[in-house]
Design an enzyme around this catalytic site. Structure first.
Site, PDB file in Angstrom:
ATOM      1  N   LYS A  65       4.074   2.524  -3.718  1.00  0.00           N
ATOM      2  CA  LYS A  65       2.852   2.795  -4.499  1.00  0.00           C
ATOM      3  C   LYS A  65       2.797   1.933  -5.756  1.00  0.00           C
ATOM      4  O   LYS A  65       3.704   1.959  -6.580  1.00  0.00           O
ATOM      5  CB  LYS A  65       2.815   4.279  -4.877  1.00  0.00           C
ATOM      6  CG  LYS A  65       1.702   4.669  -5.860  1.00  0.00           C
ATOM      7  CD  LYS A  65       1.701   6.166  -6.177  1.00  0.00           C
ATOM      8  CE  LYS A  65       0.704   6.535  -7.268  1.00  0.00           C
ATOM      9  NZ  LYS A  65       0.719   7.976  -7.612  1.00  0.00           N
ATOM     10  N   ASP A 108      -2.425   5.065 -14.053  1.00  0.00           N
ATOM     11  CA  ASP A 108      -3.086   6.227 -13.451  1.00  0.00           C
ATOM     12  C   ASP A 108      -3.669   7.109 -14.542  1.00  0.00           C
ATOM     13  O   ASP A 108      -2.985   7.943 -15.125  1.00  0.00           O
ATOM     14  CB  ASP A 108      -2.077   7.013 -12.597  1.00  0.00           C
ATOM     15  CG  ASP A 108      -2.735   8.192 -11.885  1.00  0.00           C
ATOM     16  OD1 ASP A 108      -3.981   8.281 -11.921  1.00  0.00           O
ATOM     17  OD2 ASP A 108      -1.993   9.001 -11.292  1.00  0.00           O
ATOM     18  N   LYS A 158      -6.745  12.802 -16.475  1.00  0.00           N
ATOM     19  CA  LYS A 158      -5.539  13.498 -16.924  1.00  0.00           C
ATOM     20  C   LYS A 158      -5.661  13.880 -18.391  1.00  0.00           C
ATOM     21  O   LYS A 158      -6.392  13.225 -19.137  1.00  0.00           O
ATOM     22  CB  LYS A 158      -4.318  12.568 -16.777  1.00  0.00           C
ATOM     23  CG  LYS A 158      -3.853  12.329 -15.358  1.00  0.00           C
ATOM     24  CD  LYS A 158      -2.610  11.447 -15.341  1.00  0.00           C
ATOM     25  CE  LYS A 158      -2.139  11.148 -13.925  1.00  0.00           C
ATOM     26  NZ  LYS A 158      -1.675  12.329 -13.185  1.00  0.00           N
ATOM     27  N   ASP A 211       3.456   4.289 -12.853  1.00  0.00           N
ATOM     28  CA  ASP A 211       3.016   4.794 -11.554  1.00  0.00           C
ATOM     29  C   ASP A 211       3.069   3.705 -10.475  1.00  0.00           C
ATOM     30  O   ASP A 211       2.634   3.907  -9.356  1.00  0.00           O
ATOM     31  CB  ASP A 211       1.591   5.368 -11.700  1.00  0.00           C
ATOM     32  CG  ASP A 211       1.304   6.486 -10.710  1.00  0.00           C
ATOM     33  OD1 ASP A 211       2.259   7.045 -10.141  1.00  0.00           O
ATOM     34  OD2 ASP A 211       0.111   6.792 -10.503  1.00  0.00           O
ATOM     35  N   ASP A 271      -7.403  12.231  -8.948  1.00  0.00           N
ATOM     36  CA  ASP A 271      -6.043  11.998  -9.443  1.00  0.00           C
ATOM     37  C   ASP A 271      -5.021  11.994  -8.297  1.00  0.00           C
ATOM     38  O   ASP A 271      -3.859  11.625  -8.499  1.00  0.00           O
ATOM     39  CB  ASP A 271      -5.688  13.061 -10.495  1.00  0.00           C
ATOM     40  CG  ASP A 271      -4.520  12.648 -11.374  1.00  0.00           C
ATOM     41  OD1 ASP A 271      -4.098  11.469 -11.286  1.00  0.00           O
ATOM     42  OD2 ASP A 271      -4.036  13.501 -12.142  1.00  0.00           O
ATOM     43  N   ARG A 303      -1.743   8.785  -2.541  1.00  0.00           N
ATOM     44  CA  ARG A 303      -1.742   8.955  -1.072  1.00  0.00           C
ATOM     45  C   ARG A 303      -2.854   8.145  -0.428  1.00  0.00           C
ATOM     46  O   ARG A 303      -2.744   7.749   0.736  1.00  0.00           O
ATOM     47  CB  ARG A 303      -1.837  10.453  -0.746  1.00  0.00           C
ATOM     48  CG  ARG A 303      -3.095  11.121  -1.197  1.00  0.00           C
ATOM     49  CD  ARG A 303      -2.956  12.634  -1.286  1.00  0.00           C
ATOM     50  NE  ARG A 303      -2.204  13.045  -2.475  1.00  0.00           N
ATOM     51  CZ  ARG A 303      -1.889  14.297  -2.764  1.00  0.00           C
ATOM     52  NH1 ARG A 303      -2.243  15.268  -1.940  1.00  0.00           N
ATOM     53  NH2 ARG A 303      -1.205  14.596  -3.854  1.00  0.00           N
TER      54      ARG A 303
HETATM   55  N1  BES Z   1       0.993   9.606 -10.450  1.00  0.00           N
HETATM   56  C1  BES Z   1       0.720  10.991 -10.309  1.00  0.00           C
HETATM   57  C2  BES Z   1       1.992  11.819 -10.116  1.00  0.00           C
HETATM   58  C3  BES Z   1       2.897  11.902 -11.295  1.00  0.00           C
HETATM   59  C4  BES Z   1       2.760  12.934 -12.197  1.00  0.00           C
HETATM   60  C5  BES Z   1       3.897  10.990 -11.483  1.00  0.00           C
HETATM   61  C6  BES Z   1       3.610  13.037 -13.271  1.00  0.00           C
HETATM   62  C7  BES Z   1       4.738  11.088 -12.560  1.00  0.00           C
HETATM   63  C8  BES Z   1       4.601  12.107 -13.464  1.00  0.00           C
HETATM   64  C9  BES Z   1      -0.184  11.251  -9.115  1.00  0.00           C
HETATM   65  O1  BES Z   1      -1.099  10.257  -8.857  1.00  0.00           O
HETATM   66  C10 BES Z   1      -0.929  12.493  -9.398  1.00  0.00           C
HETATM   67  O2  BES Z   1      -1.694  12.480 -10.326  1.00  0.00           O
HETATM   68  N2  BES Z   1      -0.719  13.517  -8.614  1.00  0.00           N
HETATM   69  C11 BES Z   1      -1.386  14.764  -8.790  1.00  0.00           C
HETATM   70  C12 BES Z   1      -1.837  15.256  -7.452  1.00  0.00           C
HETATM   71  C13 BES Z   1      -2.748  16.447  -7.507  1.00  0.00           C
HETATM   72  C14 BES Z   1      -4.069  16.075  -8.132  1.00  0.00           C
HETATM   73  C15 BES Z   1      -2.947  16.966  -6.111  1.00  0.00           C
HETATM   74  C16 BES Z   1      -0.390  15.738  -9.430  1.00  0.00           C
HETATM   75  O3  BES Z   1       0.783  15.725  -9.071  1.00  0.00           O
HETATM   76  O4  BES Z   1      -0.800  16.483 -10.310  1.00  0.00           O
HETATM   77 ZN    ZN Z   2      -0.593   8.397  -9.468  1.00  0.00          ZN
HETATM   78 MN    MN Z   3      -2.844  10.490 -10.018  1.00  0.00          MN
END
Ligand code: BES
Ligand code: ZN
Ligand code: MN
Length: 496
Positions: free
Chosen positions: A263, A268, A275, A286, A345, A349
């Site tokens: 990835k 992000d 966020k 990220d 967010d 995936r």
């Molecule tokens: N890049 C983030 C995941 C992440 C969060 C990495 C904190 C490192 C530290 C990912 O893209 C994300 O935002 N995931 C969301 C998914 C949710 C919206 C289903 C998450 O984990 O909150």
């Molecule tokens: Zn992310």
């Molecule tokens: Mn995200």
């Protein structure tokens, strides 16, 4: 840093510091410790068992101008229990020693070999430990920048006849340690410097320097290929997205291809599902999955295992804008599947979906993807274990085994069919988010849909790719997690 082996006695070696490890509960009554004790007038035996040195990991005692030893300083470092001593202990001990001694201004350090572990592997671990230990994320510091360097590492007490194994171990350690640090450097870069275009440039430089084939797809080519999931995420950004593909052809007679897919979200923000401000600055990392992919490919190019490997790095920013994709949108992925966007967010995936499809199109017969994919993985496993999931237990076990061998901790999460229900959409084939429950598993399930029948393993490194506390053997910041495992897996695979 120069690394050399010396066959001289430890007390005859010329160095700014001599490093000797001490096991827990050890007495100075035999072998090297006894010799050291006698020469130094009994300092070692007097000190052992005091609270300063019980041999526990991270116990350190620093001795100024020790008597009857040519080295200027003596550093005793606890190594923990003798029965638990491993290559990982070597890595941590040499890392801690290097960081400590650099702080004292040492420019050369000699390490006395004390275990019976195979000499090439021990040398590799020692070199890796020092390189990883000395890394500092201080590219942008102009004050209090660590300018001191350890220039020479001397490995002591090699056995005659082991020169080749030793030299090879040193070389492997250097290749792998430098590759991991290269990835840590990339993860630490601000997103305004390390844009998708810049990441592609660094990949090109890497390919040219180390001899990998490279192809960088621009948005026009991605459109032709129907990569609607990746392009959906990219819409909100002014930076053009890229799909970077590196190739190592180690065995032309074999049609098997291992794909590493990482990835590469260079920033992000969350997009329209934005966020919170707190901690958002960290979202420059990220792209740690892509950095790990690039670093592993770099090391593989140098180690030249007889196996075919491709590295696939989908890279874009995730930004809000008037053109950005929105919750409720439906995207059509390269595989033809339609995806309802619940949360912008959950972008990782989406870009990985198309990257996995593309890896299959390029002939991948095995796929390992790695990503800072979910916050949920930190809830489940903290910053200690990488989550590993997959559609093929044997493959999962092989990757876990490869991790264990290099001292990285992976913990498997389940993939019961029932979780599939959670990503069902009312209006499309699947949806990209199903809320907080089982977040790491549902994200993996989403990816699994795109791996189809290809053996696939997924690594969620969101919790482990960034260390928020400094360790004696490692600075805080990007860790380069999983890279050593990937390299080891590929090399094991070539050997079998
Ligand atoms: N890049 C983030 C995941 C992440 C969060 C990495 C904190 C490192 C530290 C990912 O893209 C994300 O935002 N995931 C969301 C998914 C949710 C919206 C289903 C998450 O984990 O909150
Ligand atoms: Zn992310
Ligand atoms: Mn995200």
């Amino acid at each position: 840093m120069e690394v050399r082996a010396e066959f001289a006695k430890f007390y005859d070696v010329e160095a700014d510091a001599l490093v000797v490890t001490i096991y827990e509960g050890e007495k100075a009554d035999e072998g090297a410790l006894k010799e050291l004790d006698e020469r130094t007038g009994g300092i070692v035996s007097e000190m052992l068992g005091t609270d300063e040195m019980r041999g526990k990991q991270n116990d350190t005692v620093y001795i100024y101008k020790p008597k009857n030893i040519r080295a200027e300083r003596l550093l005793l470092v606890g190594a923990g229990k003798r029965e638990e001593f491993s290559l990982d202990t070597i890595r941590k001990v040499t890392g801690s020693a290097a960081r400590f001694l650099r702080g004292k201004g040492a420019r050369s350090m000699a390490v006395l070999r004390r275990s019976q572990l195979e000499i090439g592997n021990s040398a590799q671990a020692a070199v890796e430990g020092v390189l990883l230990g000395l890394f500092e994320p201080d590219t942008y510091k102009t004050e209090n920048k660590e300018e001191r360097r350890i220039h020479d590492l001397i490995l002591l007490a090699a056995t005659p006849g082991s020169e080749d194994a030793l030299a090879q171990g040193v070389e492997r350690g250097r290749i792998i340690g430098e590759a991991v640090n290269f990835a840590r450097e990339l993860s630490n870069e601000p997103s305004s410097t390390l844009t998708p275009t810049e990441l592609a440039e660094r990949a090109k430089e890497t390919a040219t320097r180390f001899g990998l084939d490279i192809d960088v797809l621009d948005e026009a080519r991605m459109k032709e290929l129907g990569m609607g999931a990746l392009l959906g995420v990219a819409r909100g950004s002014d930076e053009p997205a890229k799909m970077i593909v590196l190739r190592h052809t180690g065995d032309e007679t074999n049609s098997n291809v291992i794909a590493i897919v990482g990835k590469g979200i260079t920033f992000d923000s969350g997009g329209i599902s934005i966020k919170p401000a707190e901690g958002m600055e960290k979202m420059k990392y990220d792209m740690s999955g892509a950095a790990a992919t690039l670093a592993a490919m770099r090391a593989i190019a140098q180690l030249k295992p007889r196996v075919n490997v491709i590295g696939v790095m989908p890279t874009t920013e995730n930004m809000p804008s008037g053109r950005a994709y929105k919750p409720g949108d439906v995207l059509r992925a390269m595989s033809g599947k339609t995806i309802e966007v619940i949360n912008t967010d959950a972008e990782g995936r989406l870009i990985l979906a198309d990257a996995i499809s593309y890896a299959r199109k390029l002939g991948a017969t095995k796929i390992i993807d790695l990503a800072t994919l979910t916050g949920a993985v930190s809830i489940a496993l903290g910053a200690i274990n990488v989550a590993i999931l997959g559609n093929d237990q044997l493959f999962v076990d092989e990757v876990r085994g490869a991790a264990r061998e290099v001292g990285e901790r992976f913990w498997q999460l389940p993939m019961d069919k029932d979780y599939r229900e959670m990503i069902k959409s009312d209006i499309a084939d699947i949806k990209n988010s199903s809320g907080r429950n089982a977040g790491t598993i549902t994200a993996a399930y989403f990816l699994r849909e795109f791996a189809e029948d290809t053996p696939w393993v997924h690594l969620d490194i969101a919790g482990t790719a960034w260390e928020s506390e400094r360790k004696p053997y490692m600075s805080k910041g990007p860790t380069g997690v999983a890279i050593r495992t990937l390299i080891n897996y590929v090399c094991n695979h070539a050997a079998s």
